[in-house]
Scaffold this motif. Structure first.
Motif, PDB file in Angstrom:
ATOM      1  N   VAL A  92       0.839  -1.198   0.000  1.00  0.00           N
ATOM      2  CA  VAL A  92       0.000   0.000   0.000  1.00  0.00           C
ATOM      3  C   VAL A  92       0.879   1.256   0.000  1.00  0.00           C
ATOM      4  CG1 VAL A  92      -1.641   1.367   1.383  1.00  0.00           C
ATOM      5  CG2 VAL A  92      -2.039  -1.085   1.017  1.00  0.00           C
ATOM      6  N   GLN A 151      -9.832  -2.967  -1.762  1.00  0.00           N
ATOM      7  CA  GLN A 151      -8.565  -2.286  -1.490  1.00  0.00           C
ATOM      8  C   GLN A 151      -7.846  -1.941  -2.793  1.00  0.00           C
ATOM      9  OE1 GLN A 151      -6.016  -3.928   1.627  1.00  0.00           O
ATOM     10  NE2 GLN A 151      -7.815  -4.973   2.490  1.00  0.00           N
ATOM     11  N   LEU A 182      -6.969   2.815   3.877  1.00  0.00           N
ATOM     12  CA  LEU A 182      -6.622   1.393   3.784  1.00  0.00           C
ATOM     13  C   LEU A 182      -5.994   0.881   5.073  1.00  0.00           C
ATOM     14  CD1 LEU A 182      -5.307   1.398   0.142  1.00  0.00           C
ATOM     15  CD2 LEU A 182      -7.305   0.154   0.985  1.00  0.00           C
ATOM     16  N   THR A 186      -7.975  -1.850   7.981  1.00  0.00           N
ATOM     17  CA  THR A 186      -7.411  -3.134   8.386  1.00  0.00           C
ATOM     18  C   THR A 186      -7.206  -3.215   9.891  1.00  0.00           C
ATOM     19  OG1 THR A 186      -5.162  -2.400   7.968  1.00  0.00           O
ATOM     20  CG2 THR A 186      -6.305  -3.572   6.182  1.00  0.00           C
TER      21      THR A 186
END
Length: 191
Positions: A92, A151, A182, A186
């Motif tokens: 990411v 995502q 993101l 999580t």
């Protein structure tokens, strides 16, 4: 001018593929054969000794981009949850970086080819399975099922928007907003 050996012809072909893959991600598949071959340092005629058509080159350039990019392979089954989360976070961060925004030619083929494949349905049909496999594999590196797809959509969308607004502060704001979203999602949702 003498004939090119088979080994040299194969090397030239790989160089054309690598250059086309980079240039297409950077500038789109509208790059001309003449400009491509000039960048490679070969003649326009040499192109047709290697490829039947530009459409064939685009197909092969897309496949080349996905083959080259190790991050597009599925997650290894033995990868532990903690290791997977650390790898996902790094993916990411790297994906939503200023460097990736500014280096499309060396970047992800999912974002790099998305606009062209969306605009060129005939090309998309020819390259569709390679692209679909690349999308699925990239999403699987993030998470399983719909969560990985969501995502990936966030990442690709943010990157495309950041590239379109480069030079304005909103570009980096978009990247940061997607990274934050993101990473916060999580923390709340275990994988």
């Amino acid at each position: 001018m003498g004939r090119v050996s088979k080994a040299q012809a194969q090397e030239n072909r790989q160089h054309v593929l690598a250059t086309a893959s980079r240039m297409f991600r950077e500038k789109g598949t509208a790059v001309s054969i003449a400009d491509l071959m000039k960048a490679v340092g070969l003649t326009h005629g040499a192109f047709y000794k290697q490829f039947a058509s530009k459409e064939d080159l685009v197909d092969e350039a897309i496949a080349h981009a996905f083959d080259k990019e190790a991050g597009h392979s599925p997650v290894e089954p033995e990868e532990h949850a903690e290791e997977h989360e650390a790898a996902r976070r790094k993916l990411v961060e790297d994906y939503l970086s200023v460097w990736h925004r500014d280096h499309a030619g060396d970047g992800c083929p999912v974002s790099g080819f998305a606009a062209d494949l969306g605009r060129e349905p005939d090309q998309a049909a020819r390259s569709r399975q390679v692209y679909i496999n690349g999308v699925r594999n990239r999403a699987a590196r993030l998470a399983t099922g719909d969560d990985g797809m969501a995502q990936l959509c966030t990442m690709v969308g943010a990157l495309v928007l950041a590239r379109a607004t480069r030079g304005n502060p909103i570009s980096e704001e978009l990247l940061q907003a997607a990274r934050t979203a993101l990473n916060e999602n999580t923390k709340r949702e275990p994988h």
